[in-house]
Write a protein that holds these residues in place. Sequence first.
Motif, PDB file in Angstrom:
ATOM      1  N   VAL A 352      24.263  45.193  38.184  1.00 16.06           N
ATOM      2  CA  VAL A 352      24.225  46.279  39.167  1.00 16.06           C
ATOM      3  C   VAL A 352      25.217  45.996  40.288  1.00 16.06           C
ATOM      4  N   ASN A 353      25.274  44.735  40.711  1.00 15.39           N
ATOM      5  CA  ASN A 353      26.127  44.370  41.840  1.00 15.39           C
ATOM      6  C   ASN A 353      27.607  44.320  41.490  1.00 15.39           C
ATOM      7  N   ILE A 354      27.929  43.876  40.277  1.00 26.07           N
ATOM      8  CA  ILE A 354      29.349  43.654  39.963  1.00 26.07           C
ATOM      9  C   ILE A 354      29.996  44.835  39.250  1.00 26.07           C
ATOM     10  N   GLN A 355      29.193  45.782  38.749  1.00 23.89           N
ATOM     11  CA  GLN A 355      29.787  46.863  37.977  1.00 23.89           C
ATOM     12  C   GLN A 355      29.749  48.190  38.731  1.00 23.89           C
ATOM     13  N   GLU A 356      30.720  49.004  38.430  1.00 25.37           N
ATOM     14  CA  GLU A 356      30.873  50.280  39.121  1.00 25.37           C
ATOM     15  C   GLU A 356      30.073  51.382  38.449  1.00 25.37           C
ATOM     16  N   ASN A 357      29.877  51.245  37.130  1.00 28.05           N
ATOM     17  CA  ASN A 357      29.233  52.318  36.372  1.00 28.05           C
ATOM     18  C   ASN A 357      28.111  51.790  35.503  1.00 28.05           C
ATOM     19  N   CYS A 358      27.183  52.657  35.154  1.00 29.87           N
ATOM     20  CA  CYS A 358      26.102  52.327  34.236  1.00 29.87           C
ATOM     21  C   CYS A 358      26.677  51.933  32.881  1.00 29.87           C
ATOM     22  N   TRP A 526      35.175  47.058  42.699  1.00 31.67           N
ATOM     23  CA  TRP A 526      36.275  46.530  43.499  1.00 31.67           C
ATOM     24  C   TRP A 526      36.184  47.085  44.917  1.00 31.67           C
ATOM     25  N   PRO A 527      36.572  46.288  45.920  1.00 28.02           N
ATOM     26  CA  PRO A 527      37.105  44.933  45.817  1.00 28.02           C
ATOM     27  C   PRO A 527      36.023  43.894  45.527  1.00 28.02           C
ATOM     28  N   PHE A 528      36.447  42.726  45.057  1.00 25.64           N
ATOM     29  CA  PHE A 528      35.540  41.603  44.840  1.00 25.64           C
ATOM     30  C   PHE A 528      34.994  41.176  46.199  1.00 25.64           C
ATOM     31  N   GLN A 529      33.671  41.004  46.333  1.00 24.34           N
ATOM     32  CA  GLN A 529      33.098  40.788  47.656  1.00 24.34           C
ATOM     33  C   GLN A 529      32.003  39.719  47.706  1.00 24.34           C
ATOM     34  N   PHE A 530      31.963  38.827  46.723  1.00 30.05           N
ATOM     35  CA  PHE A 530      30.832  37.910  46.612  1.00 30.05           C
ATOM     36  C   PHE A 530      31.154  36.531  47.173  1.00 30.05           C
ATOM     37  N   PHE A 559      41.694  40.426  46.577  1.00 29.43           N
ATOM     38  CA  PHE A 559      40.397  40.773  46.001  1.00 29.43           C
ATOM     39  C   PHE A 559      40.326  42.207  45.484  1.00 29.43           C
ATOM     40  N   GLN A 560      41.497  42.839  45.345  1.00 28.96           N
ATOM     41  CA  GLN A 560      41.551  44.147  44.714  1.00 28.96           C
ATOM     42  C   GLN A 560      41.695  43.964  43.208  1.00 28.96           C
ATOM     43  N   CYS A 561      41.532  45.043  42.462  1.00 26.72           N
ATOM     44  CA  CYS A 561      41.693  44.973  41.006  1.00 26.72           C
ATOM     45  C   CYS A 561      43.114  44.514  40.671  1.00 26.72           C
ATOM     46  N   PRO A 562      43.274  43.440  39.907  1.00 26.57           N
ATOM     47  CA  PRO A 562      44.621  42.911  39.627  1.00 26.57           C
ATOM     48  C   PRO A 562      45.511  43.927  38.919  1.00 26.57           C
ATOM     49  N   ARG A 563      46.742  44.047  39.402  1.00 21.87           N
ATOM     50  CA  ARG A 563      47.738  44.915  38.776  1.00 21.87           C
ATOM     51  C   ARG A 563      48.768  44.115  37.992  1.00 21.87           C
ATOM     52  N   SER A 564      48.713  42.801  38.145  1.00 21.87           N
ATOM     53  CA  SER A 564      49.580  41.905  37.388  1.00 21.87           C
ATOM     54  C   SER A 564      48.699  40.822  36.781  1.00 21.87           C
ATOM     55  N   ASP A 565      49.291  39.781  36.241  1.00 23.05           N
ATOM     56  CA  ASP A 565      48.507  38.749  35.575  1.00 23.05           C
ATOM     57  C   ASP A 565      47.491  38.108  36.508  1.00 23.05           C
ATOM     58  N   MET A 566      47.868  37.910  37.773  1.00 21.67           N
ATOM     59  CA  MET A 566      46.939  37.311  38.722  1.00 21.67           C
ATOM     60  C   MET A 566      47.265  37.774  40.130  1.00 21.67           C
TER      61      MET A 566
END
Length: 642
Positions: A352-358, A526-530, A559-566
């Motif tokens: 629930v915490n890490i995913q955006e959708n069911c 996103w963003p990663f917040q943990f 901490f945004q969704c990666p657009r490149s390898d890292m």
Amino acid sequence: MKYLIPEDITVLFFSTEEQLWYWLNIYSSVRVASLVIQTNINIENIVRHSSAYAYIRSILIRCPTNELITLKQVSRSYVKIDGIFADDTRLLIKLVVDLALLFEEIGDRQREDENNELAAQRNYDRAANLCHLYIFFSLYYNMTAISRENYINKLLVVWTMPIPDDVKALFTMVFVNISELIKYVSENITKTDTFHLIIPLDCLEYLMDDPIYKFPQVLQIDVIYDGVNELKRIRRRFQSKCKKVEFYTIYDLLRHFEKAELDKTLVSSNSIDRSTIDAILSIIQHRLHLKKLGMFNHLSSFLKQCTPTPLYGLPAKNIKDFAPCFICPSCKLIYEQLYRLECEHQQCKVCVNIQENCARCFKMISRDKVSLVQDSQMKIQDLSIGCSSCEWTGSLEDYHVHFKQKHDQLITCAIFNQDVNISYQQDLTGMNQEILLHNHSPLDSNVSMTSLNGTCIWGISDISDMKNNSASDEQKSIYSSSFYIFPNGYKICLRLFLNGDAKARGTHMSLYFVLMRGNYDYILHWPFQFKIIFTLLNHLSSNNNHTNFLWPDTKSNSFQCPRSDMNIAYGISKFFPLDLFKQNESHYVKNNKMFIKIEVDFVAERPILPLITNAGELLNEEELVDTTYDNLGQLLCRSDAL
């Protein structure tokens, strides 16, 4: 090629002979596990030429059916030719199993040296992953089971311990005592062309007192022994009397037998005997499992420091017996309590915490409309759970205790400098759940190491060399292998500056967290917040571990969704004082290895922005590109394959 290490599995294709000879001459120090030749032109010349290269371990030939007999005659002159095949399926199975046995052999040699334990562990994992690859061959190719009662040669074994059904498929008959085997041979001596007997050492004298060992139909007697001293006495007494007898340890016999049975199955003109190959792979996997558990005991002191970390959910062997209300549809783990979403579907707290959708209907999760399912806890207490890793069964409450006590090495993901090591489950979606229940880990494009509880241990080897390299700026930093911090979760790696980054050079060790592009980014929040917790482990006393934590800056690109390898690394520049590390190095470094634990707390409530005191920092721009000795390229090469 510059990023390869000797144990890497690399597939290279050559369209001409000249390309092959050029490569073999340039990379003369690279071990060639198998050279596969598939050509209709000048094949005998290629075999003769390539056989001269000492570092080519074996040669496999793929040829048209009408050339099989001719090439098999040619192969007798070349000891390196290990198989000639008229179809791709047989060749691929042979290649995969041979590579698995090779990596097991390399791991066995490395395990003898305590300083090479981590390398041995990696090679056992390579072998295990190659075994898992066969599962997918069986899904896509026609491999039928053949009744072994139709075979002219009968393989009989005496073994008092229980044998798994898939392993029994290798043998015509399994007996619990030698008298039953003798009776069977006597009654079937006129119905069978040949017998191959496998017996324990303590049964040999009884067998030699019976005339059946003299029957010409009994071609071979393999004797399994444990004690070397006893063996010398028995061998002197019996081998001179009976040339049919050979003595093996159980591991040597299995390796010899596996290869012989595999070759026999694959060269047959019949349909591929899937039951035989399944049994061979099962034996190899079980043997690797025992070796890896034995190796992992050396890390047990570090793993026990991870047990306070909560275990959010558990795998189970009988997961099909559970109602959906106890199984998170995303991570496929069993929970005492799930959470109901606005769409009425249920997921675990972490998902629930890490995913955006069911995970079921893909509707966006409204976190303010998530509620705990109140009535599920009482129902699950009445259900019996089967441990996914042994024969234990019991209640969920007892299973938590059992799993942590007996299988703590399966909970926490362990990674190393350049290669991924052991974890428990990997990709837990779709048809792989069925594979998971049989302790398999399919090797496909979605597989990487995964933690069950947000915790991972990074084993860093060659500390003395790293200290010298970092002090001279030859290698300022090193990356860990990539891994998933939770099933279907975020993919990350770590970056360590042993002598400090630009802000802490020569004063502090610097440690950074790196988000990488993963297979599940499209479903994650996103963003990663943990909360991220780093711990330098003290092998003498867990009370003296050094721990520091940080909260992500959710506005940072790190901490945004990666657009490149890292993404750009984010972490703690002054993680641990170097003067303190030097004073107590023997507390943190053992056998030239150091261990760092990372924990991601998926359920801790994030503080309000003004109250966040441990915010971490971005890696300095001048450190984004390291020297040519940095292992970044190697990490990215591997990440592309995961």
